[in-house]
Design an enzyme around this catalytic site. Structure first.
Site, short mmCIF file in Angstrom:
data_model
loop_
_atom_site.label_atom_id
_atom_site.label_comp_id
_atom_site.label_asym_id
_atom_site.label_seq_id
_atom_site.Cartn_x
_atom_site.Cartn_y
_atom_site.Cartn_z
N HIS A 172 -11.12 -3.12 3.22
CA HIS A 172 -11.04 -2.78 4.65
C HIS A 172 -11.84 -1.53 5.01
CE1 HIS A 172 -8.28 -0.21 2.60
NE2 HIS A 172 -8.16 0.54 3.69
N ASP A 173 -12.38 -0.82 4.04
CA ASP A 173 -13.20 0.37 4.31
C ASP A 173 -14.69 0.10 4.10
OD1 ASP A 173 -10.90 1.99 4.69
OD2 ASP A 173 -10.78 2.42 2.54
N ASP A 192 0.86 -1.18 0.00
CA ASP A 192 0.00 0.00 0.00
C ASP A 192 0.90 1.23 0.00
OD1 ASP A 192 -2.41 1.57 0.41
OD2 ASP A 192 -3.24 -0.19 1.43
N ASP A 239 -3.04 4.64 -2.29
CA ASP A 239 -4.08 5.23 -1.46
C ASP A 239 -4.52 6.62 -1.97
OD1 ASP A 239 -5.38 4.74 1.20
OD2 ASP A 239 -4.46 6.68 1.68
#
Ligand code: GLC
Ligand code: CA
Length: 557
Positions: free
Chosen positions: A327-328, A109, A211
């Site tokens: 994960h969000d 990431d 990101d």
């Protein structure tokens, strides 16, 4: 580059990641090797065989870098160090080697829109107006009344500006105040980031997930955040300076992406990214006023129209990423399936529909065993900074605590962050200590140990789908066409490449549905995959069981 096939179909130049399936690991919640309640790199290494058995070729790791963990690692204080709770650089090198020996690559990431406020650059920058690092971040003088320079707000609630008392200026943070935004207009910042990226690439990683990368071209004085004037220049520069000469995978997280901008990011001749995550299929299900924090009934017609729009738009250039969760986001089976009534059937149906689209599929940890949303009843059970901030703000704005919890149970980020459920033993086998966030209480039923040994489990559906993509070019490159767009419960499409046609039919409801099929779907062929037995055939009419999904492959004459 595109090449024409015999039948005139356009097939983009083939790349290895067109046929791969990617598995996302949220390290904090995956596997804890030392009993401190936090997942770690050794834990990941211990599960590589499990991932290999699924057929996974790429792992995307959410951030593992040094961080005060204000936003669970999306706030980085040292890009070239591993957070001690996750392990060491030596552990990371071992992970790369162990994964490689199983044919698995590691995608990291890349969080470079912002750093942590504990990053040495920011610690320097805030010391004085003439500090050499001052311009690494975005500073503005107070407005005339002493308040924020403008009305930009943070995604986690409140203003995007915080006054730094020492120098009397505000700094920008589009996320928490502990995540100051980097100034991408500063060429020194960009050079440092490229250096760091090359350092990781030289360690043998397989690429980057980037990101909120659509933010890096921002023009704050005009309140332009996404799609800023230099966004694509920066990405092309990054490509030139770092990964462009290597055969790696790059995925941009771009909540703002439209089909038009996705072609800019991922077009074959653009020299930017392999693909982007677009979120239209997620956000179009949200409430117009309260966003994701107020629950709303699921609307399949809308979902189909968005997915189809993207399939058509990127048919000949660019590349789609395919995902239900991360994960969000909430758990796929809870959001789009039926976790109570038909957990197994609906999870297999969702996987079937997604993996047979054109694009690269992503599996979020636990999706392959049908993990569900967290049934938290009290705000104290939540850990996520966004959920906790929004709780405060929405209650102040008049939403009732019950309604907020209902919304958080449906769409909050902690739904995806409860520990991976490995076994029916204490703490789901995730840790021998106290987990940093509560384990979902359904782990005695939903766990990997049980799923792997049950041939009818959700888990056993995934390797089949992953293998099909490798075997059949029609799944990778076939032209997409949807049917019955106005049907409220059924999603059906075909993929066609040369003389091969794949027909996919899926029931998104708990009802039994008798369906009249359009001519293009009335094909005689063999069943590639199905979640009911025997696999249905395709005459002019089919009776679909609750959440039934199947795919037929035929050779057209
Ligand atoms: C991305 C991440 C999210 C994080 C945010 C700020 O959206 O996926 O988890 O909080 O960026 O880095
Ligand atoms: Ca640990």
């Amino acid at each position: 580059m595109a090449q024409a096939t015999a039948s005139g179909n356009l097939v983009s130049a083939s790349r290895w990641w067109h046929r791969s399936t990617i598995y996302q690991i949220y390290p904090r919640s995956f596997a804890d090797s030392n009993g401190d309640g936090i997942g770690d790199i050794d834990g990941i290494i211990s599960k590589l065989e499990y991932l290999k058995a699924l057929g996974i070729e790429i792992i995307w790791l959410s951030p593992i870098y040094a961080s005060p963990m204000d936003d669970n690692g999306y706030d980085i204080s040292n890009y070239q160090e591993i957070a001690p709770e996750f392990g060491t650089l030596a552990d990371f090198n071992r992970l790369i080697a162990e994964a490689k020996s199983r044919g698995i690559g590691i995608v990291l990431d890349l969080v470079v829109n912002h750093t942590s406020d504990e990053h040495p650059w920011f610690i320097e920058a805030r010391k004085s107006i003439d500090n050499p690092y001052r311009d690494f971040y975005i500073w503005r003088k107070p407005a005339e009344d002493g308040g924020s320079p403008n009305t930009l707000t943070s995604s986690f609630g409140g203003p995007a500006w915080t006054l730094d008392l020492r120098t009397g200026e505000y700094y920008l943070h589009l996320f928490s105040r502990r995540q100051p935004d980097l100034n991408w207009e500063n060429a020194k910042v960009r050079a440092k980031i490229y250096q760091m990226m090359n350092w990781w690439l030289e360690r043998g990683i397989a690429g980057f997930r980037m990101d909120v990368i659509d933010y890096i071209g921002k023009q704050v004085d005009q309140s332009i955040i996404t799609d800023g004037p230099h966004l694509h220049d920066y990405l092309q520069e990054m490509h030139r300076e770092t990964f462009g000469s290597r055969d790696v995978l790059t995925i941009g997280e771009t909540w703002s992406a439209t089909p038009g901008s996705a072609l800019l990011y991922s077009g074959a001749d653009r020299h930017e990214l392999s693909m982007v995550f677009q979120f239209e299929h997620v956000t179009q299900q949200w409430d117009e006023i309260y966003g994701k924090w107020r629950s709303r009934p699921f609307d399949l017609i809308k979902l189909k129209s968005v997915l189809s729009k993207w399939q058509y738009a990127l048919a000949e250039d660019g590349w789609n990423s395919l995902f239900w969760g991360n994960h969000d986001l909430p758990r796929a089976v809870s959001k789009y399936g039926d976790a109570r009534g038909y957990p197994v059937e609906s999870a297999k149906m969702l996987a079937t529909v997604l993996h047979l689209l054109k694009g690269t599929p992503f599996v979020y940890q636990g999706e392959e065993i049908g993990m569900t949303n967290a049934p938290f009843a009290k705000i104290e059970q939540y850990r996520d900074i966004e959920t906790l901030n929004m709780h405060r703000l929405h209650l102040d704005a008049g939403l009732s605590p019950e309604d907020f919890i209902k919304g958080a149970n449906e769409n909050g980020r902690d739904n995806a962050r409860t520990p991976m459920q490995w076994t029916p033993e204490a703490n789901a086998g995730f840790t021998t200590g106290i987990p940093w966030i509560e384990v979902n209480e359904n782990y005695t039923v939903i766990n990997a140990e049980r799923a792997v040994s049950d041939e009818h489990s959700i888990w056993n559906h995934y390797p089949k789908l992953i293998a099909l993509r490798k075997e059949h070019a029609v799944i990778v490159y076939g032209r997409y066409q949807s049917y019955l767009d106005q049907h409220p419960d059924v999603f059906t499409y075909t993929r066609t490449l040369d003389r091969k046609r794949l027909a996919v039919v899926a029931n998104f409801s708990a009802k039994t549905i008798s369906l009249d099929l359009p001519g293009e779907l009335q094909i005689a062929g063999r069943c590639l995959i199905s979640n009911y037995r025997p696999c249905d055939r395709l005459p002019d009419k089919v009776d679909l069981q609750p959440y039934e999904a199947f795919a037929i492959l035929a050779v057209l004459d």
